[in-house]
Enzyme design. Structure first.
Site, PDB file in Angstrom:
ATOM      1  N   THR A  98       0.966  -1.294   0.291  1.00  0.00           N
ATOM      2  CA  THR A  98      -0.244  -0.101   0.048  1.00  0.00           C
ATOM      3  C   THR A  98       1.184   1.242   0.146  1.00  0.00           C
ATOM      4  OG1 THR A  98      -0.044  -0.211   2.459  1.00  0.00           O
ATOM      5  CG2 THR A  98      -2.309  -1.232   0.752  1.00  0.00           C
ATOM      6  N   ASN A  99       1.898   0.727   0.946  1.00  0.00           N
ATOM      7  CA  ASN A  99       3.453   2.599   0.684  1.00  0.00           C
ATOM      8  C   ASN A  99       3.337   2.385  -0.801  1.00  0.00           C
ATOM      9  OD1 ASN A  99       3.149   4.022   3.017  1.00  0.00           O
ATOM     10  ND2 ASN A  99       3.809   1.756   4.319  1.00  0.00           N
TER      11      ASN A  99
ATOM     12  N   HIS B 187       7.944   4.139   9.892  1.00  0.00           N
ATOM     13  CA  HIS B 187       7.542   3.475  11.112  1.00  0.00           C
ATOM     14  C   HIS B 187       6.565   3.800  11.372  1.00  0.00           C
ATOM     15  CE1 HIS B 187       8.089   0.881  14.095  1.00  0.00           C
ATOM     16  NE2 HIS B 187       8.016   2.134  14.610  1.00  0.00           N
TER      17      HIS B 187
ATOM     18  N   ASN C 295      13.279   4.714   5.858  1.00  0.00           N
ATOM     19  CA  ASN C 295      11.772   3.544   5.929  1.00  0.00           C
ATOM     20  C   ASN C 295      11.677   4.274   6.948  1.00  0.00           C
ATOM     21  OD1 ASN C 295      11.221   1.172   6.940  1.00  0.00           O
ATOM     22  ND2 ASN C 295      10.994   1.510   9.067  1.00  0.00           N
TER      23      ASN C 295
ATOM     24  N   LEU D  45      18.553  -5.383   7.802  1.00  0.00           N
ATOM     25  CA  LEU D  45      18.930  -5.731   7.131  1.00  0.00           C
ATOM     26  C   LEU D  45      20.534  -5.409   7.385  1.00  0.00           C
ATOM     27  CD1 LEU D  45      18.133  -1.753   5.084  1.00  0.00           C
ATOM     28  CD2 LEU D  45      17.419  -4.071   4.365  1.00  0.00           C
TER      29      LEU D  45
END
Length: 207
Positions: A13-14, A110, A108, A94
């Site tokens: 979705t992002n 969050h 990222n 990672l």
């Protein structure tokens, strides 16, 4: 033109929010050049295919050790000449060699207002469960640079979201995505693509 790789684990979705923002012109000077998933059945891969974006599936457990997985990630990014790596619901820690190779070039999203509700084990619904268990009245999302720690890199953007009395983790997760994540992740990419973000002394300055 900034070449962007988006790393995903699920529905994407992002990723869709980023693609929509590129189409609308809310993200300029950037193209999504690669999508990487750790799960072969992630729906995000279908989204990438629908836009003609190359994708790769790299499964960490298929490599002898984490460094070998990191090398595979580095190779994939180098082949696609990637400038910025975006973790968009990527549920993989990672490898250190990859983080070092792309230092200052990995961001990222969050689903909380860092530094709250973060660190090892805080991902997905677990974050929203923690917010509700603590009785927080406000939560939100954070876009940050990735360093060797977990959710500890310099913060780029944050957006607050109200916590409502009858929220469940699922309802709260949806509101945080819609009101915060899908807005600030494309915003951060656009700022970086247009040279407006600078890191000094572990702090982010936006010009």
């Amino acid at each position: 033109m900034l070449k962007v790789a988006v790393c995903v684990s699920g529905g994407g979705t992002n990723l869709q929010a980023i693609l929509d923002s590129v189409e609308r012109g809310d993200i300029t000077n950037a193209e999504i050049a690669l999508v990487i998933s750790n799960k072969p059945n992630a729906y995000a891969l279908e989204r990438a295919a629908g836009y003609g974006i190359p994708s790769q599936v790299l499964v960490p457990k298929e490599y002898e050790h984490r460094e070998a997985f990191g090398d595979a990630l580095i190779q994939a990014m180098e082949q696609a000449q990637i400038d910025l790596v975006v973790l968009a619901g990527y549920l993989v820690i990672l490898p250190e060699n990859f983080v070092k190779a792309y230092e200052g070039r990995i961001i990222n999203i969050h689903p909380s207002l860092l530094p709250s509700h973060c660190g090892a084990g805080y991902y997905g619904l677990k974050v929203h469960e923690s917010v509700l268990a603590r009785g927080n009245k406000v939560t939100g999302a954070t876009v940050h640079f990735v360093d060797e720690g977990t959710d500890s890199g310099p913060i780029i953007l944050q957006k607050a979201v109200e916590v409502k009395q009858d929220d469940t983790p699922e309802i709260l997760q949806k509101r945080v995505m819609e009101q915060a994540e899908w807005n600030i992740l494309p915003q951060a990419i656009n700022l970086i693509a247009n040279g407006r973000v600078e890191i000094k002394n572990h702090l982010v300055y936006i010009n």
